[in-house]
Design a protein around this motif. Structure first.
Motif, mmCIF file in Angstrom:
data_model
loop_
_atom_site.group_PDB
_atom_site.id
_atom_site.type_symbol
_atom_site.label_atom_id
_atom_site.label_comp_id
_atom_site.label_asym_id
_atom_site.label_seq_id
_atom_site.Cartn_x
_atom_site.Cartn_y
_atom_site.Cartn_z
ATOM 1 N N ARG B 213 1.765 -21.218 1.796
ATOM 2 C CA ARG B 213 1.204 -22.543 1.570
ATOM 3 C C ARG B 213 1.968 -23.588 2.375
ATOM 4 O O ARG B 213 3.200 -23.545 2.467
ATOM 5 N N ALA B 214 1.217 -24.533 2.938
ATOM 6 C CA ALA B 214 1.832 -25.577 3.764
ATOM 7 C C ALA B 214 2.680 -26.484 2.879
ATOM 8 O O ALA B 214 2.507 -26.514 1.663
ATOM 9 N N PRO B 215 3.584 -27.233 3.498
ATOM 10 C CA PRO B 215 4.400 -28.158 2.710
ATOM 11 C C PRO B 215 3.500 -29.096 1.915
ATOM 12 O O PRO B 215 2.544 -29.640 2.451
ATOM 13 N N GLY B 216 3.803 -29.240 0.654
ATOM 14 C CA GLY B 216 3.018 -30.151 -0.181
ATOM 15 C C GLY B 216 1.834 -29.489 -0.841
ATOM 16 O O GLY B 216 1.220 -30.057 -1.736
ATOM 17 N N MET B 217 1.465 -28.269 -0.383
ATOM 18 C CA MET B 217 0.338 -27.581 -1.011
ATOM 19 C C MET B 217 0.851 -26.899 -2.284
ATOM 20 O O MET B 217 1.153 -25.711 -2.306
ATOM 21 N N ASN B 547 -12.696 -32.914 1.715
ATOM 22 C CA ASN B 547 -11.265 -33.230 1.696
ATOM 23 C C ASN B 547 -10.341 -32.129 2.163
ATOM 24 O O ASN B 547 -9.218 -32.397 2.574
ATOM 25 N N THR B 548 -10.767 -30.876 2.013
ATOM 26 C CA THR B 548 -9.803 -29.791 2.186
ATOM 27 C C THR B 548 -9.402 -29.650 3.663
ATOM 28 O O THR B 548 -10.048 -30.194 4.549
ATOM 29 N N LEU B 549 -8.348 -28.881 3.895
ATOM 30 C CA LEU B 549 -7.678 -28.922 5.196
ATOM 31 C C LEU B 549 -8.537 -28.468 6.369
ATOM 32 O O LEU B 549 -8.373 -28.944 7.486
ATOM 33 N N ILE B 567 0.977 -31.498 6.411
ATOM 34 C CA ILE B 567 1.734 -31.820 5.194
ATOM 35 C C ILE B 567 0.728 -32.358 4.187
ATOM 36 O O ILE B 567 -0.025 -33.289 4.477
ATOM 37 N N VAL B 568 0.694 -31.707 3.049
ATOM 38 C CA VAL B 568 -0.348 -32.014 2.072
ATOM 39 C C VAL B 568 0.146 -33.072 1.088
ATOM 40 O O VAL B 568 1.223 -32.938 0.512
ATOM 41 N N ASN B 569 -0.650 -34.127 0.955
ATOM 42 C CA ASN B 569 -0.227 -35.223 0.080
ATOM 43 C C ASN B 569 -1.136 -35.432 -1.123
ATOM 44 O O ASN B 569 -0.806 -36.173 -2.029
ATOM 45 N N ASP B 583 -15.356 -42.698 0.742
ATOM 46 C CA ASP B 583 -15.366 -42.069 -0.587
ATOM 47 C C ASP B 583 -14.729 -40.691 -0.565
ATOM 48 O O ASP B 583 -14.961 -39.875 -1.428
ATOM 49 N N PHE B 584 -13.935 -40.404 0.460
ATOM 50 C CA PHE B 584 -13.185 -39.140 0.435
ATOM 51 C C PHE B 584 -11.796 -39.352 1.001
ATOM 52 O O PHE B 584 -11.499 -40.366 1.629
ATOM 53 N N MET B 585 -10.909 -38.397 0.736
ATOM 54 C CA MET B 585 -9.510 -38.534 1.150
ATOM 55 C C MET B 585 -8.985 -37.161 1.541
ATOM 56 O O MET B 585 -8.700 -36.328 0.676
ATOM 57 N N PRO B 586 -8.903 -36.877 2.855
ATOM 58 C CA PRO B 586 -8.393 -35.580 3.286
ATOM 59 C C PRO B 586 -7.052 -35.275 2.633
ATOM 60 O O PRO B 586 -6.241 -36.185 2.396
ATOM 61 N N GLN B 587 -6.831 -34.013 2.357
ATOM 62 C CA GLN B 587 -5.616 -33.629 1.633
ATOM 63 C C GLN B 587 -4.350 -34.009 2.369
ATOM 64 O O GLN B 587 -3.313 -34.196 1.759
#
Lengths: 368, 598
Positions: B213-217, B547-549, B567-569, B583-587
Motif C-alpha cells: 500500500r502506498a504511503p497514507g493508504m 476519487n480512487t488512485l 501519497i494518499v491523503n 464534487d469529488f476529491m482524488p485520494q
C-alpha cells in the motif's frame, strides 16, 4: 432530508400495513395440494409466514431504491448530501433484521424436531414400516409381509406403494448404487437414499387421489368427501384387485392432437373392454355398479427422484396410492398371499438379500 | 502522517516494458495485461457456458426435439441423440459443464483474475502485484485447466455428468453412468488446477494488499473493491486447499481404486463394486461444501465491492457506513465457514447438526442485509447519475435483494425439505450469481474500460444491453421460483415425464424463450466491448469524476502505473465535500483541501 424522511416513514409503514392486511388467500399458491396430515400444514404455514416477511422487506427495499432514483436523481444544481453514515440508522437496521432472523430460526425449530427427530415407534402396530432400496433407475419397496418381520421369506416386494389413509408411515431408505432422493411432493417429504447408511422419514397422508371422470382431472379427497362418490379401480393400482375396471392412458407426445404441446401428455382412464359392471368404493363399502355410474377412479400421487443419479434420472418415478383402510387391508392381504404362494422374482430379492439383509442386518430391526 | 512521508524505496523502481511480442502479449507479467488475459478468456468461456445453457433450455421447453442450429452438427454425439435432440446423458453433461464452467472458469476468474489483477495494484498505489511471476503462473494454470474442462467432453463416452457438485458414488464409480470415467477424471483435474491457480492468486493479492500500500493508504482508506478482494483472497487461501484435497481423494478413488467416498457392498447395474469400501458419500459432501459454500461468497463479495464503488461514485456521496461495510464483509467470511451444512439438510445428516446449520445460515443473512441498507443509505440524499455502469449497479442491488431474501426459505429447514433440489434453488443462486455478480461485472467493466483500453464503451449499445438483460433476466429466473414452488426438480431433462409438472410446462416454454433473448443480448455486450476497444471515443483521465488512485493516471494506464508512488491523503469516497469547488476529491489531493476523514 427531514422533509423526505417525513414523507417516507408513512410510505414504509403503509407498505408493511398493506402486507400485514393481505389475507393469506390472496397469495398466489402454486404448491401441489398438501395431503400430509402430520406436519404438512406446519410446513406450508411456515412457507407463507416467510413469504409475508420477505414480501414486506422486498417492497420496502425495492421501493426505497425506486424512491431514491426519483427523489435524488441528479439535476443541474442539485448537490448530494455529504455524510458518512449514521450510527442510529445502522443499529436499527442491524438489530431489527437480527431479531426477525433469530425469530424465524426459533419458530421453525419445533417443526424440524417433529419431522426429523421424533419418529413413530416401529414396534407400534399402527405404524406402517416400508423399506425403500432404489437403484438406477427404479424405485423398489418392501413390506414386512404376514409375519411382520423384514428379511424373511414372506416379504412383499413392490415398485410402487399403497398406504392406508391416516396411518403413520415410516419409510426406511438406503441405496445400493448411487444417491437417490425420495421425493413425494404432495406429502412434503424428501430424504436422500444414501448408500451405506439407512435414513428414516415419516408422514401421514389423509387424502385420497382420485381421477374425476367427468372433469377428466385429478382430485384430492378426504374419506368423508369420497363417500358420496363411486370410485373404481384401475390396472395401475397393482395386483390382487380382481375387480378392476379401468386402465390409465398417457397419450404420448406423438398423439395427433393439435392442442398438445411438445412433451405434454394427456391423461385419461379407459374402461377395460368387455366390462359393463365394475366394483366401486361407495358409501364406505365395496359395491357392484354399472360402468356408466362411476364418478372417479383411484389415482396416484407421484414419487420423484430429486438427486441427479445418472443417465435415466429424469425417468425415475413411482407412485403412492392412498387407500381407504378396508381397501388397503384387502390389497395388503392379497399381496401377502401372493408373496407366500408364488414368491417374488429372484432378481429382485437377491439384491435386497445381499446388499440390505446380509450387509446391514441391523437395518431390519424395529426401532422403538 | 509522518510515517508515510517517505515513500518506500522499493516502490521507486520503475519497471521497463518488455519489447518482444511474447514477453509483452503472451507471457506478460504486467498485472494489467494478465487481468485482460483473464477477462478475454473468461468471456470466451462465458459464451461456451451460456451456449450450453441455451441447449438445456431448448430441451426443457421442447423435450426430445432436434436442437436448432447445432443439433445437426451434434447428431449421434455425446450430447445429442440420433435425431439431434439433447439425449438424457447429454443433458446431464450440459448441466454439469454449464455450472462448472460458469463458476470455475467464468465468474471467479473475471472477479478475481480480471478485476482483482487490474485493480488491486492501482487501488493500493503499487506498480504491480507482490509476485508478478506467480501472477502470470496463475493465469497459465487457469488456461490449461479450462482446456482440460473442455476436453472432458471429448474423451471416453462423454463429459462429466454428475453435476458441478460431483456427488459420489455417481462421480466415483467409473461405470455408474456415461461420462463418469474419463470425462469425470478430466473434470477433476481441471477443477484441481483451477483451484491451484486460485490459491496462488489469493496469496499474491493478500500480500500485495498487506505490503504494497502506498504511503497514507491506511486500511480505512482502501476502496471497498479492494477490501472485498482482500476478504476474497482470505477465503480462497483458507477454503480452496480443502477443495483441492477433495479432488485429490476422489481422483485416488477413481484412478487407484481407493474408497474414500464409497461404502462397501455396492452394485451398479448388476455389477458388484470391487472397492474395499469403508468410505462415505457424506464425507465428500462435507468437504466439498466446506469449500463450495465459501466459494459462493467468493462469487459475490467482489461484486459487492464493485457495486459499492459504483453506487458511491454515481450518487456523488461517501459510502454510507464504510466501517460497517468492511465489518459485514469480514462477518460474511467468518460465518461463511460455518454454514456449509445447509446444502445437506436432506442428505440424512444428523438433524441436530441441521438445526445448528439452520441458525448459522439465518445469521449470515444479517451482514448481507446490513450491506443492502447501507447501499440504500448511500443512495439517500445523493445526486444520482444514471450512467450505464450505475444502471448495472442498481440492478445488482435490486437483484441481490431478491436472491438474498429467497435464501430465507431454504434456510428454514422444514420448508427446505420441499424446495431442496428444485428450481427454487436454481432461481435463488442465479439471482445472486447472475443478478448480483454479473450485473456488477458488467457495470465494473464499463466503468473501468477507459482505464483498460483508453476508450469509452458505446453508451447507446450499453443502455440497450442493460435493458434487454435486466428484463429478460427477470423473465427467465423469477418464474423459476414458481416452478420450484410447484415442485419441479432441478437437473431433470424432461419435466413432462411427471404428471404433477404438466400444468406448469408452459412456464418452461416461456422461460426458454426469455433465455434465448438473454443469451442473444450478451452478444451486444461482447460486440460493444471489442468494437469500443478500437473504435470507442477516446477517454479522458477521469471520465466519471471518481476519487480512487487509478483515475489520477492517464487512460489507458502506462505500463509502470504511477510515475511517482502517490501519497494518499483521503478516503476513497470523499464526494460532495463542498470544500474544493468540485464534487469529488482524488485520494491523493493535497491534505490542505481538507474535508475527508477515514
Amino acid at each position: 432530508m427531514r422533509g423526505s424522511a417525513r414523507l417516507l416513514t408513512p410510505l414504509a409503514a403503509a407498505a408493511f400495513a398493506l402486507f400485514a392486511a393481505l389475507p393469506a388467500s390472496a397469495v398466489p399458491n402454486w404448491l401441489p395440494p398438501n395431503v400430509n396430515a402430520s406436519y404438512g400444514t406446519k410446513v406450508d404455514d411456515l412457507y407463507f409466514a416467510i413469504y409475508f416477511i420477505v414480501a414486506a422487506f422486498f417492497f420496502l427495499t425495492e421501493g426505497l431504491i425506486l424512491y431514491c432514483c426519483i427523489a435524488f436523481r441528479g439535476r443541474p444544481g442539485r448537490k448530494a448530501k455529504y455524510m458518512h453514515g449514521s450510527n442510529v440508522a445502522e443499529t436499527v437496521w442491524t438489530v431489527i433484521p437480527a431479531l426477525i432472523l433469530i425469530g424465524i430460526g426459533v419458530a421453525q425449530a419445533g417443526t424440524w424436531k417433529e419431522i426429523r427427530m421424533t419418529f413413530p415407534s416401529e414396534k407400534d402396530p399402527n405404524t406402517l414400516v416400508i423399506q425403500t432400496f432404489p437403484k438406477q433407475y427404479e424405485w423398489a419397496f418392501r413390506y414386512a409381509g404376514a409375519d411382520g418381520a423384514f428379511g424373511t421369506a414372506d416379504d412383499v416386494y413392490q415398485n410402487g406403494i399403497h398406504i392406508p389413509i391416516g396411518r403413520k408411515v415410516l419409510v426406511k431408505l438406503s441405496s445400493s448404487d448411487v444417491i437417490h432422493s425420495f421425493f413425494v411432493p404432495h406429502a412434503r417429504v424428501k430424504l436422500d437414499a444414501m448408500p451405506g447408511m439407512m435414513g428414516r422419514t415419516w408422514f401421514t397422508m389423509d387424502k385420497v387421489s382420485v381421477w374425476n371422470l367427468k372433469d377428466q382431472k385429478m382430485e384430492v379427497l378426504t374419506l368423508e368427501e369420497m363417500k358420496s362418490k363411486k370410485v373404481a379401480w384401475a390396472l395401475t393400482n397393482g395386483p390382487s384387485r380382481q375387480a378392476w375396471g379401468y386402465k390409465l392412458v398417457e397419450a404420448s407426445t406423438d398423439a395427433p392432437d393439435a392442442q398438445l404441446k411438445k412433451g405434454m401428455k394427456k391423461y385419461s382412464y379407459e374402461l377395460l373392454t368387455g366390462k359393463t359392471n365394475v366394483q366401486v368404493w361407495y358409501e364406505g363399502k365395496v359395491q357392484d355398479v354399472p360402468a356408466a355410474e362411476v364418478d372417479a377412479v383411484f389415482h396416484r400421487y407421484e414419487i420423484a427422484c430429486a438427486e441427479l443419479c445418472g443417465m435415466q434420472h429424469f425417468n425415475m418415478r413411482s407412485n403412492v396410492f392412498v387407500d381407504p383402510p378396508e381397501i388397503y387391508d384387502t390389497w395388503y392381504k392379497g399381496v401377502c398371499d401372493q408373496a407366500v404362494k408364488t414368491g417374488s422374482p429372484e432378481v429382485t430379492t437377491a439384491r435386497w438379500h445381499t446388499y440390505w439383509d446380509q450387509a446391514h442386518p441391523t437395518w431390519n430391526k424395529a426401532i422403538e | 502522517m509522518s510515517e508515510h512521508a517517505e515513500a518506500h524505496a522499493p516502490h521507486e523502481h520503475i519497471p521497463v516494458e518488455p519489447r518482444g511480442f511474447i514477453r509483452k502479449y503472451i507471457f506478460s507479467i504486467d498485472h494489467k495485461w494478465i487481468g485482460k488475459q483473464y477477462l478475454v478468456t473468461a468471456l470466451f468461456f462465458m459464451l461456451v457456458g451460456g451456449g450450453l445453457a441455451m441447449m438445456m433450455r431448448w430441451q426443457l421447453a421442447y423435450p426430445d426435439t432436434p436442437v436448432p442450429i447445432v443439433g445437426n452438427m451434434l447428431k449421434s454425439s455425446w450430447i445429442c441423440g440420433e435425431n439431434g435432440a439433447v439425449s438424457p446423458e447429454g443433458f446431464n453433461q450440459l448441466v454439469t459443464m454449464h455450472g462448472s464452467i460458469m463458476i470455475f472458469l467464468v465468474v471467479i476468474p473475471i472477479l478475481v483474475g480480471a478485476f482483482g489483477n487490474f485493480l488491486i495494484p492501482l487501488h493500493v498505489g503499487a506498480r504491480d502485484v507482490a509476485f508478478p511471476f506467480l501472477n502470470a503462473l496463475s493465469y497459465w494454470i487457469y488456461l490449461p485447466a479450462g482446456i482440460l474442462f473442455m476436453t472432458s467432453f471429448f474423451v471416453g463416452d462423454g463429459g462429466a455428468g454428475s453435476g458441478w457438485t460431483a456427488y459420489p458414488p455417481l462421480s466415483d464409480l467409473n461405470n455408474s453412468s456415461p461420462g463418469m470415467h474419463y470425462g469425470q477424471i478430466f473434470w477433476l483435474f481441471g477443477v484441481f488446477l483451477v483451484g491451484f491457480s486460485s490459491i496462488l492468486g489469493g496469496m499474491n493479492f493478500m500480500t500485495t494488499i498487506i505490503k504494497l500500500r502506498a504511503p497514507g493508504m491506511t486500511w480505512t482508506r482502501m476502496p471497498l473493491v479492494t477490501w472485498a478482494q482482500f476478504v476474497t483472497a482470505l477465503f480462497q487461501l483458507l477454503a480452496t486447499p480443502v477443495l483441492a484435497s477433495a479432488m485429490m481423494l476422489l481422483m485416488m478413488d477413481k484412478l487407484f481404486g481407493c474408497s474414500f467416498f464409497v461404502p462397501k457392498d455396492l452394485v451398479v447395474s448388476g455389477d458388484p463394486s470391487t472397492r474395499a469400501g469403508g468410505g462415505h458419500p457424506l464425507l465428500w459432501q462435507h468437504i466439498f461444501w466446506f469449500y463450495s459454500h465459501p466459494a459462493v461468497y467468493i462469487l459475490v463479495l467482489p461484486g459487492m465491492g464493485i457495486a459499492s464503488d459504483l453506487i458511491a461514485t454515481f450518487s456523488r456521496k461517501p459510502i454510507f457506513g464504510y466501517k460497517v461495510m468492511v465489518i459485514s464483509m469480514v462477518g460474511i467470511m467468518g460465518l461463511g465457514f460455518i454454514v456449509w451444512g445447509h446444502h445437506m439438510f436432506q442428505s440424512g445428516m444428523d438433524p441436530r447438526v441441521g438445526m445448528a446449520f439452520m441458525m448459522s445460515t439465518m445469521l449470515i443473512a444479517l451482514p448481507s442485509g446490513v450491506k443492502v441498507f447501507n447501499w440504500l443509505g448511500t443512495l439517500w440524499g445523493g445526486s444520482i447519475r444514471f450512467t450505464v455502469p450505475m444502471m448495472h449497479a442498481l440492478s445488482f442491488l435490486s437483484m441481490f435483494i431478491i436472491g438474498g431474501l429467497s435464501g430465507l426459505w431454504m434456510a428454514a429447514t422444514p420448508v427446505d425439505i420441499f424446495i431442496h433440489d428444485t428450481y427454487y434453488v436454481v432461481a435463488h443462486f442465479h439471482y445472486v450469481v447472475f443478478g448480483g455478480t454479473l450485473f456488477a461485472v458488467f457495470g465494473g467493466l464499463i466503468f473501468w474500460f477507459p482505464k483498460m483500453y483508453g476508450r469509452m464503451m458505446n453508451n447507446t449499445l450499453g443502455y440497450i444491453h442493460w435493458f434487454l438483460t435486466f428484463v429478460s433476466f427477470n423473465l427467465v429466473f423469477f418464474p423459476m421460483h414458481i416452478l420450484g414452488e410447484a415442485g419441479a426438480m432441478r437437473r431433470v431433462s424432461t419435466h413432462t415425464t411427471y404428471e404433477f409438472l404438466q400444468p406448469i410446462q408452459w412456464m418452461n416454454v416461456m422461460i426458454s424463450h426469455a433465455a434465448f433473448v438473454l443469451g442473444t443480448a450478451q452478444l451486444i455486450f461482447i460486440f460493444n466491448l471489442f468494437w469500443s476497444m478500437y473504435r470507442g471515443k477516446k477517454a479522458e483521465a477521469n471520465p466519471w469524476q471518481s476519487n480512487t488512485l487509478e483515475w489520477t493516471m492517464p487512460s489507458p494506464i502506462p505500463y509502470h502505473n504511477f510515475d511517482k508512488i502517490p501519497i494518499v491523503n483521503h478516503g476513497p469516497y470523499e464526494y460532495s465535500t463542498g470544500s474544493n469547488g468540485t464534487d469529488f476529491m482524488p485520494q491523493n489531493a493535497p491534505a490542505a483541501t481538507g474535508g475527508g476523514h477515514h
